[in-house]
Scaffold this motif. Structure first.
Motif, mmCIF file in Angstrom:
data_model
loop_
_atom_site.group_PDB
_atom_site.id
_atom_site.type_symbol
_atom_site.label_atom_id
_atom_site.label_comp_id
_atom_site.label_asym_id
_atom_site.label_seq_id
_atom_site.Cartn_x
_atom_site.Cartn_y
_atom_site.Cartn_z
ATOM 1 N N UNK A 279 0.837 -1.192 0.000
ATOM 2 C CA UNK A 279 0.000 0.000 0.000
ATOM 3 C C UNK A 279 0.878 1.250 0.000
ATOM 4 N N UNK A 280 0.555 2.164 -0.900
ATOM 5 C CA UNK A 280 1.332 3.390 -1.053
ATOM 6 C C UNK A 280 0.467 4.579 -0.644
ATOM 7 N N UNK A 281 0.959 5.347 0.306
ATOM 8 C CA UNK A 281 0.186 6.454 0.851
ATOM 9 C C UNK A 281 -0.032 7.590 -0.120
ATOM 10 N N UNK A 282 -1.288 8.052 -0.175
ATOM 11 C CA UNK A 282 -1.615 9.237 -0.971
ATOM 12 C C UNK A 282 -2.262 10.307 -0.088
ATOM 13 N N UNK A 283 -2.408 10.035 1.204
ATOM 14 C CA UNK A 283 -2.980 10.958 2.179
ATOM 15 C C UNK A 283 -4.484 11.138 1.946
ATOM 16 N N UNK A 284 -5.118 11.839 2.865
ATOM 17 C CA UNK A 284 -6.562 12.095 2.750
ATOM 18 C C UNK A 284 -6.793 13.541 2.355
ATOM 19 N N UNK A 285 -7.846 13.801 1.606
ATOM 20 C CA UNK A 285 -8.156 15.191 1.263
ATOM 21 C C UNK A 285 -8.674 15.937 2.485
ATOM 22 N N UNK A 286 -8.405 17.205 2.531
ATOM 23 C CA UNK A 286 -8.870 18.017 3.657
ATOM 24 C C UNK A 286 -10.387 18.148 3.659
ATOM 25 N N UNK A 287 -10.990 18.187 2.466
ATOM 26 C CA UNK A 287 -12.447 18.398 2.393
ATOM 27 C C UNK A 287 -13.246 17.099 2.357
ATOM 28 N N UNK A 288 -12.574 15.944 2.516
ATOM 29 C CA UNK A 288 -13.205 14.627 2.600
ATOM 30 C C UNK A 288 -13.887 14.170 1.302
ATOM 31 N N UNK A 289 -13.679 14.868 0.201
ATOM 32 C CA UNK A 289 -14.284 14.472 -1.079
ATOM 33 C C UNK A 289 -13.363 13.472 -1.770
ATOM 34 N N UNK A 290 -13.455 12.186 -1.348
ATOM 35 C CA UNK A 290 -12.504 11.155 -1.761
ATOM 36 C C UNK A 290 -12.475 10.885 -3.252
ATOM 37 N N UNK A 291 -13.635 10.752 -3.876
ATOM 38 C CA UNK A 291 -13.674 10.346 -5.282
ATOM 39 C C UNK A 291 -12.880 11.315 -6.152
ATOM 40 N N UNK A 292 -13.141 12.590 -6.006
ATOM 41 C CA UNK A 292 -12.431 13.566 -6.825
ATOM 42 C C UNK A 292 -10.961 13.656 -6.435
ATOM 43 N N UNK A 293 -10.660 13.495 -5.165
ATOM 44 C CA UNK A 293 -9.278 13.604 -4.687
ATOM 45 C C UNK A 293 -8.377 12.549 -5.313
ATOM 46 N N UNK A 294 -8.816 11.299 -5.331
ATOM 47 C CA UNK A 294 -7.974 10.226 -5.863
ATOM 48 C C UNK A 294 -7.769 10.358 -7.364
ATOM 49 N N UNK A 295 -8.619 11.139 -8.020
ATOM 50 C CA UNK A 295 -8.518 11.324 -9.470
ATOM 51 C C UNK A 295 -7.813 12.621 -9.846
ATOM 52 N N UNK A 296 -7.066 13.189 -8.880
ATOM 53 C CA UNK A 296 -6.259 14.383 -9.160
ATOM 54 C C UNK A 296 -4.779 14.017 -9.101
ATOM 55 N N UNK A 297 -3.940 14.787 -9.797
ATOM 56 C CA UNK A 297 -2.505 14.513 -9.738
ATOM 57 C C UNK A 297 -1.894 15.019 -8.427
ATOM 58 N N UNK A 298 -0.684 14.538 -8.128
ATOM 59 C CA UNK A 298 0.085 15.066 -7.004
ATOM 60 C C UNK A 298 0.612 16.442 -7.391
ATOM 61 N N UNK A 299 0.831 17.302 -6.392
ATOM 62 C CA UNK A 299 1.508 18.564 -6.697
ATOM 63 C C UNK A 299 3.010 18.278 -6.883
ATOM 64 N N UNK A 300 3.776 19.276 -7.271
ATOM 65 C CA UNK A 300 5.196 19.059 -7.605
ATOM 66 C C UNK A 300 5.995 18.483 -6.448
ATOM 67 N N UNK A 301 5.777 19.001 -5.259
ATOM 68 C CA UNK A 301 6.517 18.520 -4.090
ATOM 69 C C UNK A 301 6.142 17.066 -3.777
#
Length: 192
Positions: free
Chosen positions: A126-148
């Motif tokens: 399992x590779x961590x992607x963290x949780x979104x601050x606004x709890x909207x999981x579906x859209x969060x997992x379908x977004x890219x990582x930021x540069x950092x």
């Protein structure tokens, strides 16, 4: 015969999203082992060597199980020789872990695999992607990582690929010890 499956969603629109880190690890393993995922069967793609298979389902994430079940059955691979690689919101970005078994913990791809194989006794990385601050999981997992985050995740993908390659010729307990110890150090060094 061992089977390593990375989970993700097919299609260019999902290629760089958080939900596709399982695919990224498979691509890295294939690159390291100089293999091409050029075989297609059971609604997935794979590369087959003498004693292992690297694979990616071409279904959407929540329908990954049938592909895993069919390819394992066709090549007579026992559940004990399967490793599933996927994203996990319960781990921070930079964290990862290998587990011998467990529940799906809300991951729909893993949930479908457990249902199709009829057991929770499935090895997973399992590779961590963290949780979104606004709890909207579906859209969060379908977004890219930021540069950092991307710089961090690329290092984790390399480490995960190395661990998966070691799984091909070692007992999982050895890999768990090495990977989880190494990743604990990595987590500390990437904590923000």
């Amino acid at each position: 015969m061992k089977l390593i499956v990375g989970l993700g969603n097919p299609g260019d629109e999902y290629k760089n999203t958080k939900h596709n880190v399982g695919f990224w690890v498979i691509d890295k393993i294939a690159q390291e082992l100089k293999l091409n995922l050029d075989k297609q069967k059971f609604n997935g793609i794979f590369a087959k060597a003498d004693d292992y298979i690297l694979a990616k389902p071409l279904t959407y994430m929540n329908n990954s199980g049938l592909f895993v079940q069919k390819i394992a059955h066709f090549f007579k691979i026992s559940n004990d020789d399967i490793l599933i690689i996927y994203d996990d919101m319960d781990f921070s970005i930079g964290q990862a872990a290998i587990k011998n078994n467990g529940s799906a913990a809300g991951h729909n791809g893993m949930k479908d695999i457990i249902e199709q194989l009829g057991t929770e006794q499935i090895k997973r990385l399992k590779i961590g992607i963290s949780r979104p601050l606004n709890k909207e999981n579906k859209n969060y997992v379908l977004t890219p990582f930021n540069n950092e985050e991307q710089k961090i995740i690329e290092k984790v993908v390399e480490t995960a690929a190395d661990a998966a390659i070691q799984f091909l010729s070692n007992d999982i307990r050895i890999i768990v010890e090495r990977f989880n110890a190494k990743n604990k150090k990595r987590k500390d060094s990437f904590s923000s």
